[in-house]
Design an enzyme around this catalytic site. Sequence first.
Site, PDB file in Angstrom:
ATOM      1  N   HIS A  89       0.642   3.483  -4.618  1.00 28.73           N
ATOM      2  CA  HIS A  89       1.674   3.129  -3.627  1.00 28.73           C
ATOM      3  C   HIS A  89       2.314   4.412  -3.120  1.00 28.73           C
ATOM      4  O   HIS A  89       2.948   5.128  -3.908  1.00 28.73           O
ATOM      5  CB  HIS A  89       2.714   2.203  -4.266  1.00 28.73           C
ATOM      6  CG  HIS A  89       2.119   0.932  -4.778  1.00 28.73           C
ATOM      7  ND1 HIS A  89       1.443   0.859  -5.971  1.00 28.73           N
ATOM      8  CD2 HIS A  89       2.077  -0.312  -4.237  1.00 28.73           C
ATOM      9  CE1 HIS A  89       1.012  -0.380  -6.143  1.00 28.73           C
ATOM     10  NE2 HIS A  89       1.378  -1.117  -5.109  1.00 28.73           N
ATOM     11  N   HIS A 125       4.923  -8.530   3.314  1.00 28.62           N
ATOM     12  CA  HIS A 125       4.605  -8.463   1.881  1.00 28.62           C
ATOM     13  C   HIS A 125       4.829  -9.813   1.191  1.00 28.62           C
ATOM     14  O   HIS A 125       5.597  -9.950   0.235  1.00 28.62           O
ATOM     15  CB  HIS A 125       5.428  -7.371   1.190  1.00 28.62           C
ATOM     16  CG  HIS A 125       4.749  -6.858  -0.045  1.00 28.62           C
ATOM     17  ND1 HIS A 125       4.890  -7.444  -1.281  1.00 28.62           N
ATOM     18  CD2 HIS A 125       3.894  -5.830  -0.227  1.00 28.62           C
ATOM     19  CE1 HIS A 125       4.171  -6.792  -2.170  1.00 28.62           C
ATOM     20  NE2 HIS A 125       3.537  -5.799  -1.554  1.00 28.62           N
ATOM     21  N   ASP A 154      -0.791   1.200  -0.999  1.00 25.96           N
ATOM     22  CA  ASP A 154      -0.145  -0.023  -0.492  1.00 25.96           C
ATOM     23  C   ASP A 154       1.339   0.192  -0.203  1.00 25.96           C
ATOM     24  O   ASP A 154       1.940   1.150  -0.700  1.00 25.96           O
ATOM     25  CB  ASP A 154      -0.250  -1.135  -1.548  1.00 25.96           C
ATOM     26  CG  ASP A 154      -1.661  -1.674  -1.682  1.00 25.96           C
ATOM     27  OD1 ASP A 154      -2.580  -1.066  -1.116  1.00 25.96           O
ATOM     28  OD2 ASP A 154      -1.833  -2.696  -2.369  1.00 25.96           O
ATOM     29  N   ASP A 155       1.868  -0.752   0.555  1.00 24.95           N
ATOM     30  CA  ASP A 155       3.325  -0.924   0.775  1.00 24.95           C
ATOM     31  C   ASP A 155       3.958   0.074   1.747  1.00 24.95           C
ATOM     32  O   ASP A 155       5.143  -0.016   2.040  1.00 24.95           O
ATOM     33  CB  ASP A 155       4.131  -0.887  -0.541  1.00 24.95           C
ATOM     34  CG  ASP A 155       3.767  -2.027  -1.473  1.00 24.95           C
ATOM     35  OD1 ASP A 155       2.916  -2.857  -1.094  1.00 24.95           O
ATOM     36  OD2 ASP A 155       4.334  -2.091  -2.569  1.00 24.95           O
TER      37      ASP A 155
END
Length: 360
Positions: free
Chosen positions: A312, A225, A171-172
């Site tokens: 991440h 986000h 993620d991210d």
Amino acid sequence: MKDFIKILNIKLLSCALAVFLLIVLLCTSALSIFTVRKTVQQPAAKKVSVNITNNSSENNIDINSFLNAKINLSLKSDISGFSLEYTAVPHSTEYEIFRKIKDEKGFTLIGTTRTNKFSDKTTITGNTYIYKVRAVIKQKEGQLYSGYSNNVRKKFVWFDKNKKMVALTFDDGPGKYTKAVLNCLDKYDVHATFFVLGSQVKKYKSAIKKSDLLGCEIGSHTFDHVYLTGLSKKEIKKQINKTDKSIKALIGHGATLVRPPYGSVNTRVKKTVKKPIITWNVDTRDWATLSASKTYKNVMNCVSDGDIILMHDIHKSTKNAVLKIIPALKKKGYQIVTVSELAEYKKTKLKNGEVYREIK
Ligand code: ZN
């Protein structure tokens, strides 16, 4: 006597001249035959397309629009190989599929089909393939070819559906460590799913393209986000559509899945995102510990078949952990696949708006 020799010389000279003239004559006629043949051949070749043009115009075919048809080729990998899909070109009688393996010089015609779909089951794991397609109108008089489609390039990795498998998800990102993660995935012939932030896509175009080229999956982690549960329907749609648009500009299609930030979901979110919603059942807490060894242990101590593992790719410690996790999982007999592959192999049809935390 001298006179006689003189006469003889003149006779010999005229003889030689006659022979020379004969040779010149023969050469010229041979050349003219050749030239005639050549000029005959050229109109004959032209005639083929002229005939098609004539016949076609009788059938109201716009030849120019056929020749200039824009063919958009896309490609998906499945259990048996690659599935190709391309724009259907009006009036074409068949399509020709060309392929080359990375670093090969030329394309090879690997098949023809009457439909705008083709399945290549001859792919070998670890090879990167490049495809292109063109449409053909075949008639008795000859054939007419459209221009080629775009080239599509993808690495093929085969997985055994009877062996255990897990999905690593990031993620991210993309971020500055994504490339190193991708290189590791490439080295070990494995896949992962990247839930990217729309706001990061433009900054890391090449990472998105490389993910797609390696056969990895691009999911959406929204544009900014945000907590989707705190947004109106309109705002949720905006977060999803904006991200899709930025991904599509690079790989030809939008995100296949959605991972809401913080895993936060409610009925409104489920109804609005119109894609399968993927959370996780193994949380490495890599963002909290920022420790490669703890992240490694959190995966290796509890991993089991069908897990969806959360990491991440924006942390150096996570990147360092991944470099060890991938060979370690392979050693334990795990195949590392995308979330959609996990679902496909486990025979789970992912539904839009439904939440999946593992696929067993
Ligand atoms: Zn996040």
